[in-house]
Design an enzyme around this catalytic site. Structure first.
Site, mmCIF file in Angstrom:
data_model
loop_
_atom_site.group_PDB
_atom_site.id
_atom_site.type_symbol
_atom_site.label_atom_id
_atom_site.label_comp_id
_atom_site.label_asym_id
_atom_site.label_seq_id
_atom_site.Cartn_x
_atom_site.Cartn_y
_atom_site.Cartn_z
ATOM 1 C CG HIS A 64 -2.996 2.284 -2.219
ATOM 2 N ND1 HIS A 64 -3.052 2.177 -0.848
ATOM 3 C CD2 HIS A 64 -4.097 1.633 -2.676
ATOM 4 C CE1 HIS A 64 -4.149 1.502 -0.499
ATOM 5 N NE2 HIS A 64 -4.795 1.167 -1.581
ATOM 6 C CB CYS A 67 0.305 18.017 -23.752
ATOM 7 S SG CYS A 67 -0.342 17.806 -22.078
ATOM 8 C CB THR A 118 -1.384 -2.771 6.901
ATOM 9 O OG1 THR A 118 -2.472 -1.964 6.440
ATOM 10 C CG2 THR A 118 -1.827 -4.224 6.997
ATOM 11 C CG ASP A 144 7.903 3.543 0.906
ATOM 12 O OD1 ASP A 144 7.632 3.431 2.127
ATOM 13 O OD2 ASP A 144 8.048 2.566 0.142
ATOM 14 C CD GLN A 199 -2.511 -1.280 2.697
ATOM 15 O OE1 GLN A 199 -3.443 -0.551 3.005
ATOM 16 N NE2 GLN A 199 -1.973 -2.146 3.534
ATOM 17 C CG ASN A 200 3.990 1.230 2.495
ATOM 18 O OD1 ASN A 200 2.921 1.505 3.011
ATOM 19 N ND2 ASN A 200 4.887 0.435 3.074
ATOM 20 C CB CYS A 230 2.602 17.064 -19.438
ATOM 21 S SG CYS A 230 2.689 15.794 -20.705
HETATM 22 C C1 BV8 Z 1 -12.230 3.377 -3.820
HETATM 23 C C2 BV8 Z 1 -2.102 6.460 -1.724
HETATM 24 C C3 BV8 Z 1 -14.034 3.501 -5.378
HETATM 25 C C4 BV8 Z 1 -2.075 7.949 -1.596
HETATM 26 C C5 BV8 Z 1 -3.874 5.574 -0.261
HETATM 27 C C6 BV8 Z 1 -15.301 -0.312 2.242
HETATM 28 C C7 BV8 Z 1 -15.491 -0.021 3.562
HETATM 29 C C8 BV8 Z 1 -15.167 1.281 4.046
HETATM 30 C C9 BV8 Z 1 -14.634 2.274 3.199
HETATM 31 C C10 BV8 Z 1 -14.441 1.966 1.890
HETATM 32 C C11 BV8 Z 1 -14.787 0.693 1.407
HETATM 33 N N1 BV8 Z 1 -14.480 0.681 0.108
HETATM 34 C C12 BV8 Z 1 -13.975 1.895 -0.272
HETATM 35 C C13 BV8 Z 1 -13.954 2.700 0.809
HETATM 36 C C14 BV8 Z 1 -13.461 4.064 0.817
HETATM 37 C C15 BV8 Z 1 -11.929 4.161 0.977
HETATM 38 C C16 BV8 Z 1 -11.506 3.610 2.303
HETATM 39 O O1 BV8 Z 1 -11.050 2.486 2.425
HETATM 40 N N2 BV8 Z 1 -11.637 4.495 3.323
HETATM 41 C C17 BV8 Z 1 -11.173 4.105 4.686
HETATM 42 C C18 BV8 Z 1 -10.383 5.280 5.267
HETATM 43 C C19 BV8 Z 1 -12.342 3.754 5.544
HETATM 44 N N3 BV8 Z 1 -11.235 3.471 -0.107
HETATM 45 C C20 BV8 Z 1 -10.993 4.162 -1.247
HETATM 46 O O2 BV8 Z 1 -11.322 5.324 -1.416
HETATM 47 C C21 BV8 Z 1 -10.284 3.408 -2.354
HETATM 48 N N4 BV8 Z 1 -10.929 3.696 -3.610
HETATM 49 O O3 BV8 Z 1 -12.877 2.735 -3.040
HETATM 50 O O4 BV8 Z 1 -12.690 3.853 -5.026
HETATM 51 C C22 BV8 Z 1 -13.949 3.258 -6.802
HETATM 52 C C23 BV8 Z 1 -14.004 1.958 -7.230
HETATM 53 C C24 BV8 Z 1 -13.940 1.705 -8.600
HETATM 54 C C25 BV8 Z 1 -13.803 2.775 -9.503
HETATM 55 C C26 BV8 Z 1 -13.715 4.100 -9.022
HETATM 56 C C27 BV8 Z 1 -13.756 4.328 -7.650
HETATM 57 C C28 BV8 Z 1 -8.814 3.891 -2.540
HETATM 58 C C29 BV8 Z 1 -8.047 3.791 -1.284
HETATM 59 C C30 BV8 Z 1 -6.570 4.177 -1.553
HETATM 60 C C31 BV8 Z 1 -6.241 5.549 -1.025
HETATM 61 N N5 BV8 Z 1 -4.807 5.825 -1.175
HETATM 62 N N6 BV8 Z 1 -2.548 5.830 -0.463
HETATM 63 C C32 BV8 Z 1 -1.017 8.439 -0.635
HETATM 64 O O5 BV8 Z 1 -0.290 7.626 -0.034
HETATM 65 O O6 BV8 Z 1 -0.906 9.672 -0.524
HETATM 66 S S1 BV8 Z 1 -4.377 4.839 1.227
HETATM 67 C C33 BV8 Z 1 -3.033 5.078 2.334
HETATM 68 O O7 BV8 Z 1 -3.583 5.013 3.627
HETATM 69 C C34 BV8 Z 1 -1.957 4.017 2.309
HETATM 70 O O8 BV8 Z 1 -1.638 3.602 1.012
HETATM 71 C C35 BV8 Z 1 -2.581 2.912 3.155
HETATM 72 O O9 BV8 Z 1 -3.443 2.119 2.378
HETATM 73 C C36 BV8 Z 1 -3.428 3.708 4.145
HETATM 74 C C37 BV8 Z 1 -2.706 3.810 5.455
HETATM 75 O O10 BV8 Z 1 -2.940 2.588 6.093
HETATM 76 P P1 BV8 Z 1 -1.676 1.747 6.683
HETATM 77 O O11 BV8 Z 1 -0.689 1.549 5.606
HETATM 78 O O12 BV8 Z 1 -2.264 0.581 7.342
HETATM 79 O O13 BV8 Z 1 -0.999 2.763 7.708
HETATM 80 P P2 BV8 Z 1 -1.577 3.356 9.093
HETATM 81 O O14 BV8 Z 1 -0.723 4.537 9.381
HETATM 82 O O15 BV8 Z 1 -3.029 3.511 9.041
HETATM 83 O O16 BV8 Z 1 -1.235 2.196 10.156
HETATM 84 C C38 BV8 Z 1 0.111 1.839 10.356
HETATM 85 C C39 BV8 Z 1 0.080 0.458 10.999
HETATM 86 O O17 BV8 Z 1 1.435 0.025 11.154
HETATM 87 C C40 BV8 Z 1 -0.559 0.461 12.394
HETATM 88 O O18 BV8 Z 1 -1.342 -0.718 12.540
HETATM 89 C C41 BV8 Z 1 0.665 0.435 13.337
HETATM 90 O O19 BV8 Z 1 0.377 -0.236 14.544
HETATM 91 C C42 BV8 Z 1 1.666 -0.355 12.500
HETATM 92 N N7 BV8 Z 1 3.079 -0.068 12.790
HETATM 93 C C43 BV8 Z 1 3.635 1.147 13.070
HETATM 94 N N8 BV8 Z 1 4.986 0.992 13.227
HETATM 95 C C44 BV8 Z 1 5.264 -0.331 13.014
HETATM 96 C C45 BV8 Z 1 4.046 -1.004 12.727
HETATM 97 N N9 BV8 Z 1 3.986 -2.322 12.465
HETATM 98 C C46 BV8 Z 1 5.162 -3.029 12.493
HETATM 99 N N10 BV8 Z 1 6.378 -2.446 12.752
HETATM 100 C C47 BV8 Z 1 6.459 -1.115 13.016
HETATM 101 N N11 BV8 Z 1 7.667 -0.569 13.278
HETATM 102 ZN ZN ZN Z 2 0.353 15.816 -21.100
#
Ligand code: BV8
Ligand code: ZN
Length: 238
Positions: A117, A148, A186, A102, A99-100, A145
């Site tokens: 993502h 264009c 995650t 980076d 999902q990262n 771009c």
């Molecule tokens: C879509 C890119 C429709 C950009 C990202 C069903 C149910 C509910 C909601 C939805 C659903 N279906 C869709 C939705 C809506 C939405 C969604 O999921 N909302 C959530 C907030 C409820 N989903 C969408 O909008 C998706 N698109 O549905 O489109 C559609 C379909 C067809 C055609 C057209 C449209 C798109 C979602 C993608 C968004 N983009 N990233 C950017 O990065 O700028 S999401 C982004 O946030 C990341 O990529 C990642 O996915 C998310 C962050 O989550 P995590 O990676 O888990 O990180 P987080 O900080 O939350 O947690 C960190 C974890 O690590 C913790 O558990 C922590 O304890 C742990 N940790 C910390 N340190 C350590 C560790 N673990 C181990 N070791 C360590 N050292």
């Molecule tokens: Zn262009």
């Protein structure tokens, strides 16, 4: 089974699929989406900035946020968790779905990485759709771009946007057809990425969850490994 037993059971033919999130890059100093340490951006919820609406409403602000993240990522590097997956790939048949944005898995040397993502290192033209790599940080200005002249956006998947169908298909196939599914760093709160864990369980895989704390998908795991992935993942490498 405990982690040591899973480690001993791995052979070169063991199909392993990994779902990684922001937590795997935390040990590299990259803020997760929940950490919000940096006061500069903590007044915004990522779900607010990572949207097409925010980009159209305030392009400068959103590009400043992405450029800040690009600089952080460029100034650091993959950590022991990323490197453990490179070593595990050499001892098994491994695929990473991240999902990262980076690029740290590839930078560490992983060869099969599905960027679910997108990537913060690619930009896409809003007018002609041309996509290219843009590694310069800090950005001298809003990127345009080379074909264009149109305004470019980060080639990441924003909330409300669909996942690339090819990447979606390959990722769910890898989840449904693996022996071992590793969930690493995650919270399992963003969809459809989080439902890859269900696909793995339904496909009969053993699921191991590596996290500092239990997440929204930990209940699906056969084994929960508490701790920093930078310390724990290496214990799975044969
Ligand atoms: C879509 C890119 C429709 C950009 C990202 C069903 C149910 C509910 C909601 C939805 C659903 N279906 C869709 C939705 C809506 C939405 C969604 O999921 N909302 C959530 C907030 C409820 N989903 C969408 O909008 C998706 N698109 O549905 O489109 C559609 C379909 C067809 C055609 C057209 C449209 C798109 C979602 C993608 C968004 N983009 N990233 C950017 O990065 O700028 S999401 C982004 O946030 C990341 O990529 C990642 O996915 C998310 C962050 O989550 P995590 O990676 O888990 O990180 P987080 O900080 O939350 O947690 C960190 C974890 O690590 C913790 O558990 C922590 O304890 C742990 N940790 C910390 N340190 C350590 C560790 N673990 C181990 N070791 C360590 N050292
Ligand atoms: Zn262009």
């Amino acid at each position: 089974m405990n982690l040591e037993e899973y480690r001993q059971a791995i052979t070169p033919h063991t199909k392993i699929t990994v779902l990684s999130g922001a937590g795997i890059s935390a040990a590299s100093g990259i803020p997760t989406f929940r950490s919000g340490e940096d006061a500069l951006w903590s007044q915004y919820r990522p779900e607010e900035l990572a949207t097409a609406r925010a980009f159209m409403a305030d392009t400068e602000l959103v590009w400043k946020w992405y450029d800040w993240r690009r600089q952080l990522i460029a100034q650091s590097e993959p950590n022991a968790a990323h490197h453990a997956l490179v070593d595990l790939e050499k001892k098994s048949d491994l695929v990473i779905v991240t999902q990262n944005v980076d690029g740290y898995h590839q930078q560490a040397g992983s060869t099969t990485v599905h960027e679910f993502h997108g990537s913060i290192w690619r930009v896409r033209c809003l007018d002609c759709g041309y996509e290219r790599y843009e590694r310069q940080t800090p950005l001298p200005g809003l990127p345009h771009c080379e074909k264009c002249g149109g305004l470019e956006r980060p080639a990441v998947v924003w909330f409300g946007e669909g996942i690339d169908p090819k990447i979606m298909g390959a990722s769910f196939a890898a989840a449904a057809d693996c022996d071992l599914f590793l969930v690493v760093g995650t919270a399992g709160a963003v969809y459809p990425a989080a439902s890859l864990v269900d696909a793995a369980v339904n496909g009969g895989a053993q699921v191991i969850d590596f996290n500092l704390e239990r997440s929204e998908v930990s209940h699906l795991a056969h084994l929960f490994v508490a701790g920093s992935a930078a310390d724990t993942l290496v214990d799975l490498v044969p």
